[in-house]
Design a protein around this motif. Structure first.
Motif: not given
Length: 339
Positions: A231-232, A238-239, A309-312, A337-339
């Protein structure tokens, strides 16, 4: 049912990176080398058990000059399809080897993955193979395992949805090794390995952003929501694609999100904790080059895009089976928790 002829291509097995995996590989291989005992590697989903088992198979196969096999268990399999049994051939029943019998006769090594995705009846059929005599039979045909035959099982533990518990008589015959998620440093190495192998574009993602993504993953995941380095790695790729669209991203002005917010220091401390791996001791830590590089990368990608991107990448949009646990609560934790 089709025969399971699943011989491993030893050249296609990813190498182990990281200290935790390397140490477990050495411990497991010592047992394979000096005993005939069957191994069982168990741990959380996505911790790298299968890759470790495949590396064991490669090392053993090369040392002994024997074949290595791989099979995944499922409830549909039978002794006939998997081990040994009678099959219809030219209108008559004939005894045919399954992949396990082939491996026994050749003195090879076989990885039996997803052991708890089977049913207990299938696991019990391995009992005679796991004994000291290591034999299987159907009708009047008996196969005794070659002295070099080795077998390694892998599975998640039974807390995961869809897994069965091991029969006691089966478990008593095993030497078990538990492999938890690697350290953050090892997971960084694994993520970089996956990105290098599976993304054809140059990797321009700064290490600080990779660390941030990995620490976020480690913070959110649990036995009920087992995020992994896969996942990471998806998030990093994607980033990377976003940053490649902006080749001058290192000159990007820091997004006003970081400076116009009244809680800017607490946000910077949050970023620093994830990137530096500890609480910021001073204001100097908050201006560390790695923190500023992270801010630039996030600004170039865009905060909204980064969150998406994180949610995807972290299964937010998928209807994951968590058993009795509240999926929406897990997703809300991730989003906040993302930012």
């Amino acid at each position: 049912m089709a025969e399971l002829k699943t011989q491993l291509d030893l050249q296609q097995i990813p190498k182990i990176v990281g200290e935790d995996g390397t140490q477990l590989l050495a411990r497991c291989y010592a047992v394979l080398e000096h005993t005939r005992w069957p191994l069982y590697i168990v741990g959380p989903s996505g911790s790298g058990k299968s890759i470790i088992a495949m590396n064991l198979a490669r090392q053993y196969a090369l040392a002994k000059n024997v074949p290595a096999y791989y099979v995944q268990l499922s409830p549909e399999q039978t002794k006939t399809s998997l081990i040994l049994g009678l099959r219809l051939e030219n209108g008559s029943l004939a005894v045919k080897n399954g992949v396990v019998a082939d491996c026994m006769e050749s003195g090879g090594i076989i990885i039996v993955d997803e052991a708890t995705h089977s049913v207990q009846e299938i696991l019990l059929m391995f009992n005679s193979i796991l004994d000291r005599t290591s034999v299987t039979a159907i009708g009047d045909k008996m196969i005794y395992a070659h002295e070099d035959f080795r077998i390694v099982f892998c599975s998640n533990d039974s807390r995961y949805s869809g897994n069965v518990k091991l029969p006691q008589s089966f478990a008593q015959r095993l030497v078990s090794f538990y492999f938890d998620y690697p350290t953050a440093e090892d997971e960084l190495l694994i993520v970089e390995q996956i990105v290098a192998e599976e993304c054809r574009a140059n990797d321009v993602v700064p290490v600080s952003l990779k660390r941030y993504i990995i620490e976020l993953m480690r913070e959110v995941r649990s036995n009920t929501y087992p995020l992994s380095v896969r996942n990471a790695a998806i998030a990093v790729v994607l980033c990377n694609l976003e940053l490649l669209r902006r080749p001058e991203w290192r000159q990007t002005m820091i997004d006003s999100y970081f400076y116009d917010n009244r809680n800017v220091e607490s946000i910077k401390r949050y970023l620093a904790k994830r990137v530096l791996g500890c609480e910021a001791a001073s204001v100097t830590d908050l201006t560390d080059r790695r923190i500023m590089e992270l801010e630039q990368a996030l600004s170039a990608i865009g905060i909204v895009t980064f969150k998406e991107i994180i949610l995807q990448s972290f299964m937010y949009y998928l209807d994951v089976d968590l058993g009795f646990y509240d999926l929406q609560m897990v997703k809300e934790k991730l989003e906040s928790s993302i930012i």
